[in-house]
Design a protein around this motif. Sequence first.
Motif, short mmCIF file in Angstrom:
data_model
loop_
_atom_site.label_atom_id
_atom_site.label_comp_id
_atom_site.label_asym_id
_atom_site.label_seq_id
_atom_site.Cartn_x
_atom_site.Cartn_y
_atom_site.Cartn_z
N LEU A 1 40.70 34.66 59.78
CA LEU A 1 40.16 34.60 58.42
C LEU A 1 38.85 33.82 58.34
O LEU A 1 38.05 34.04 57.42
N ARG A 2 38.66 32.86 59.24
CA ARG A 2 37.50 31.95 59.22
C ARG A 2 37.55 30.95 58.07
O ARG A 2 36.57 30.24 57.81
N VAL A 3 38.63 30.93 57.35
CA VAL A 3 38.89 29.94 56.31
C VAL A 3 40.36 29.54 56.43
O VAL A 3 41.10 30.10 57.23
N THR A 4 40.79 28.60 55.62
CA THR A 4 42.20 28.24 55.62
C THR A 4 43.00 29.26 54.81
O THR A 4 42.46 29.93 53.93
N PRO A 5 44.30 29.38 55.05
CA PRO A 5 45.11 30.29 54.24
C PRO A 5 45.06 29.97 52.75
O PRO A 5 45.04 30.89 51.92
N ALA A 6 45.02 28.69 52.39
CA ALA A 6 44.95 28.32 50.98
C ALA A 6 43.65 28.78 50.34
O ALA A 6 43.63 29.20 49.17
N MET A 7 42.56 28.74 51.07
CA MET A 7 41.29 29.23 50.55
C MET A 7 41.33 30.74 50.39
O MET A 7 40.85 31.28 49.38
N GLU A 8 41.89 31.44 51.35
CA GLU A 8 41.98 32.89 51.28
C GLU A 8 42.84 33.34 50.10
O GLU A 8 42.57 34.37 49.47
N ALA A 9 43.86 32.53 49.76
CA ALA A 9 44.75 32.86 48.65
C ALA A 9 44.20 32.39 47.30
O ALA A 9 44.82 32.64 46.27
N GLY A 10 43.07 31.70 47.31
CA GLY A 10 42.48 31.22 46.06
C GLY A 10 43.11 29.95 45.52
O GLY A 10 42.86 29.56 44.37
N VAL A 11 43.90 29.26 46.34
CA VAL A 11 44.55 28.03 45.90
C VAL A 11 43.63 26.83 46.10
O VAL A 11 43.71 25.84 45.36
N SER A 12 42.75 26.90 47.08
CA SER A 12 41.82 25.81 47.37
C SER A 12 40.42 26.40 47.54
O SER A 12 40.26 27.57 47.90
N ASN A 13 39.41 25.56 47.29
CA ASN A 13 38.02 26.02 47.43
C ASN A 13 37.29 25.37 48.60
O ASN A 13 36.09 25.50 48.73
N HIS A 14 38.03 24.63 49.44
CA HIS A 14 37.41 23.98 50.58
C HIS A 14 38.47 23.67 51.64
O HIS A 14 39.67 23.73 51.36
N VAL A 15 37.99 23.33 52.82
CA VAL A 15 38.88 22.91 53.89
C VAL A 15 39.25 21.44 53.67
O VAL A 15 38.37 20.58 53.58
N TRP A 16 40.53 21.18 53.57
CA TRP A 16 40.98 19.81 53.34
C TRP A 16 40.81 18.96 54.60
O TRP A 16 41.03 19.43 55.72
N SER A 17 40.42 17.72 54.39
CA SER A 17 40.42 16.74 55.48
C SER A 17 41.77 16.04 55.51
O SER A 17 42.52 16.06 54.52
N LEU A 18 42.07 15.39 56.62
CA LEU A 18 43.33 14.64 56.70
C LEU A 18 43.31 13.45 55.75
O LEU A 18 44.37 13.00 55.29
N GLU A 19 42.11 12.92 55.44
CA GLU A 19 42.03 11.85 54.46
C GLU A 19 42.52 12.31 53.09
O GLU A 19 43.18 11.57 52.37
N GLU A 20 42.20 13.56 52.73
CA GLU A 20 42.68 14.10 51.47
C GLU A 20 44.19 14.28 51.47
O GLU A 20 44.86 14.07 50.46
#
Length: 275
Positions: A250-269
């Motif tokens: 996908l080149r993005v995270t599954p959550a981004m592909e599903a429209g749940v998130s708009n960025h790649v989360w860091s472990l700090e988040e």
Amino acid sequence: MNKLSTEKRRMVVSMLVEGNSLRSITRMTGVHRTTVMKLLSDLGAACSNYQAKVFRNLPCKRIHCDEIWSFVGAKGKNASAEKKAEGWGDAWTWVALCADTKLVPCWHVGGRDAGFAWDFMQDLAARLANRVQLTTDGHRAYLDAVEEAFGTEINYAMLVKQYGATSDKSPERKYSPAECTGAKKVDITGKPDKKHVSTSYVERQNLTMRMGMRRFTRLTNSFSKKLENHEHAIALHYMHYNFCRIHQTLRVTPAMEAGVSNHVWSLEEVVALLD
């Protein structure tokens, strides 16, 4: 009481999601094992609550479901009645995966009987926005569970795999899976598209679980000793998989592909969910 810094928490969590054992994390970071365990417990609960909240009205179209085996304390055949009452024994993780976005919208830990299938399907149905095509393996517990959760508002098929008998009696044989000689696609409800009747993606996700969580490694002593800790490790694993890990296809995270998130989360988040 001393509190771990955000950077130390991030370091511990990064090791947890990459499959390190508790004691190896203690040796590498100097953080006491009980502190690592407390962090896993608290963060696992926070990750479970967060995903339960945000995974609603999902636009999934094709869902694959499967179960993956592990155990807590001891295998079911070796656990006493007293220990089974404490949660020891076989622990099956029921997993749903969206074939298009690769998102894991829900999972359920428990036995492999009809009651757990019912709980799992009710949870899945509550998270979906549209009619979907569902594929499961041939486990009969799915039949009533899917019907009660979705009724006729689903296109449902089973992929029933057939395995050949073997005459190999060598000691190595028990470590190898039986040979799959074929698979039969069986329509159950609605009009499922035959070319999309598959469980390949969720089975690949099961491999990711075994590689990413030390508790799922076979033939070791790193299994979970408490059911709650097993559940917390799974919740953290899926938080990292859904929100932090870029899917190679996908080149993005599954959550981004599903429209749940708009960025790649860091472990700090992820760690910030504790606050």
